[in-house]
Design an enzyme around this catalytic site. Structure first.
Site, PDB file in Angstrom:
ATOM      1  N   GLU A 136      62.081  62.880  51.572  1.00  0.00           N
ATOM      2  CA  GLU A 136      62.076  63.299  50.122  1.00  0.00           C
ATOM      3  C   GLU A 136      62.410  64.735  50.148  1.00  0.00           C
ATOM      4  OE1 GLU A 136      58.607  62.548  47.851  1.00  0.00           O
ATOM      5  OE2 GLU A 136      58.245  60.615  48.960  1.00  0.00           O
ATOM      6  N   GLU A 153      50.974  59.346  51.060  1.00  0.00           N
ATOM      7  CA  GLU A 153      49.988  60.437  50.921  1.00  0.00           C
ATOM      8  C   GLU A 153      48.557  60.380  50.967  1.00  0.00           C
ATOM      9  OE1 GLU A 153      51.365  61.770  47.004  1.00  0.00           O
ATOM     10  OE2 GLU A 153      53.528  62.009  47.828  1.00  0.00           O
TER      11      GLU A 153
HETATM   12  O1  9MR Z   1      60.122  62.033  41.527  1.00  0.00           O
HETATM   13  C1  9MR Z   1      59.329  61.066  41.133  1.00  0.00           C
HETATM   14  C2  9MR Z   1      58.889  60.959  39.850  1.00  0.00           C
HETATM   15  O2  9MR Z   1      60.334  60.876  38.963  1.00  0.00           O
HETATM   16  C3  9MR Z   1      58.065  60.247  39.389  1.00  0.00           C
HETATM   17  O3  9MR Z   1      57.470  60.046  37.670  1.00  0.00           O
HETATM   18  C4  9MR Z   1      56.523  60.565  40.213  1.00  0.00           C
HETATM   19  C5  9MR Z   1      55.541  59.567  40.048  1.00  0.00           C
HETATM   20  O4  9MR Z   1      55.982  58.167  40.148  1.00  0.00           O
HETATM   21  O5  9MR Z   1      56.843  60.366  41.437  1.00  0.00           O
HETATM   22  C6  9MR Z   1      57.813  61.364  42.121  1.00  0.00           C
HETATM   23  O6  9MR Z   1      58.051  61.095  43.205  1.00  0.00           O
HETATM   24  C7  9MR Z   1      57.208  61.563  44.157  1.00  0.00           C
HETATM   25  C8  9MR Z   1      57.223  60.615  45.399  1.00  0.00           C
HETATM   26  O7  9MR Z   1      57.129  59.267  44.941  1.00  0.00           O
HETATM   27  C9  9MR Z   1      56.210  60.918  46.216  1.00  0.00           C
HETATM   28  N1  9MR Z   1      56.325  62.222  46.670  1.00  0.00           N
HETATM   29  C10 9MR Z   1      56.250  63.217  45.723  1.00  0.00           C
HETATM   30  C11 9MR Z   1      57.310  62.835  44.977  1.00  0.00           C
HETATM   31  C12 9MR Z   1      57.534  64.070  43.748  1.00  0.00           C
HETATM   32  O8  9MR Z   1      56.420  64.149  42.962  1.00  0.00           O
END
Ligand code: 9MR
Length: 354
Positions: A263, A156
């Protein structure tokens, strides 16, 4: 990730169109083949340690899944939670062991992310920062060498509106392209065999962001960066205009690199209180978006179809169904709370079998 504000501005036009359109039920798949057997590349899901003792999750994963992405336990937020000198690798070790025991590939997620690491890295002088940055990648990517198929090396890097790259603790030390380059170089040294990905969200839904991503990839490749794969997260929303997802995938394919839909989920919610569309209409918009994405993936040359990952299996596993994000009703994923296929699963299977 914050895209709600953006969604608000997009929400009104389709409300009106939606009122005119007749409600159409999404197809409920009668018999769903194991998705891993029909998906070119891998069919993946995210995973957290708690899933590994959940019989319902295990059953679905063993049937459908050939690749796992740790949802949060392979990130700095967990690994560095006890500080830089005591890395917590117990959970990613257990997930890696589970993947190996079950014949699933492992996709590492994620080494360098603007959203994480600031607390640990702030206050370090330049030399200590460099040692910690390179050391983190060497230790973590090195430990899973031979165990992961691939890594999201940088996650990101682009601003939400696509106007440029993010400023963050990494870019302040190495520059906006510089930190990305350094992360890939270090990852290459730590694990010469893993496929190294750049991963980003809202590339399909926000064209300016997609364009910025393509420009960044072009610059990185021209500079000799060992970037080998492109991850499009595909946290889609139901009102992305028809054709926009396919158009972006077509552009993304031009580099000839493996592409990971990394994702996928599609919330049924929009932010407007004036959006009165019912469940069937929302499901039908959702399956149309998923069908478009999966068909675009299928049009990629075989060598570029790296994998197709959903961000969870059951609706109740989704990050949309936690805490203040949860309205108790959203259905963003391919299976319902009891493990039955949602219309989304049918749309995926239809596209993969075409
Ligand atoms: O789904 C993930 C959530 O459980 C975590 O708390 C969060 C922070 O680490 O990240 C979420 O996953 C993200 C992913 O790592 C990167 N793209 C966006 C995802 C959804 O927010």
């Amino acid at each position: 990730m914050n895209r709600r504000a953006l969604l608000t501005s997009l929400a009104l036009a389709p409300v009106i169109a939606g009122c005119r359109r007749a409600a159409v039920a999404g197809p409920q798949p009668a018999r769903l083949p194991p998705l891993k057997t029909i998906t070119p590349g891998a069919f993946g899901t995210c995973v957290q340690l708690a899933n590994l003792t959940d019989p319902g999750w295990l059953d679905l994963a063993r049937t459908h899944v050939s690749q796992l992405t740790p949802e949060w336990e392979m990130k700095m937020e967990y690994i560095l939670a006890d500080g830089p000198d005591r890395l917590r690798l117990d959970r990613s070790d257990r997930i890696a062991r589970f993947a190996a025991d079950n014949g699933m590939a492992l996709h590492g997620h994620t080494l360098i992310w603007y959203a994480q690491g600031q607390d640990v890295f702030s206050g370090l002088d330049n030399a200590a920062f460099d040692r910690a940055f390179d050391g983190y990648i060497a230790t973590v990517a090195g430990r899973y060498r031979g165990k992961v198929r691939s890594w999201d090396v940088v996650n990101e890097p682009i601003l939400d509106d696509g106007s440029g790259l993010r400023d963050c603790h990494w870019s302040r030390r190495y520059g906006q392209d510089g930190y990305i380059r350094r992360a890939f170089d270090q990852a290459r040294i730590a694990d010469p065999d893993a496929v190294l990905f750049l991963n980003e969200y809202n590339l399909e839904g926000v064209p300016a962001k997609g364009t910025q991503f393509l420009r960044l990839v072009e610059r990185l490749l021209k500079s000799g960066c060992p970037l080998q794969g492109l991850g499009t997260q595909s946290h889609l929303w139901i009102d992305i205009p028809d054709g926009q997802i396919a158009a972006f995938m077509h552009e993304l394919a031009q580099f000839g690199l493996p592409i990971h839909v990394s994702e996928l989920d599609v919330s049924l919610r929009t932010d407007s209180p004036l959006d009165l569309r019912g469940l069937q209409e929302r499901l039908s918009r959702q399956t149309a978006r998923v069908a478009e994405l999966a068909a675009a993936y299928m049009r990629l040359p075989a060598a570029q179809r790296f994998g197709f990952t959903t961000w969870g299996l059951r609706d109740t596993d989704s990050w949309y169904r936690r805490g203040d994000k949860d309205d108790g009703k959203d259905r963003p994923l391919p299976f319902d709370a009891t493990g039955r296929p949602n219309p989304m699963a049918g749309a995926l299977a239809a596209a993969f079998q075409r």
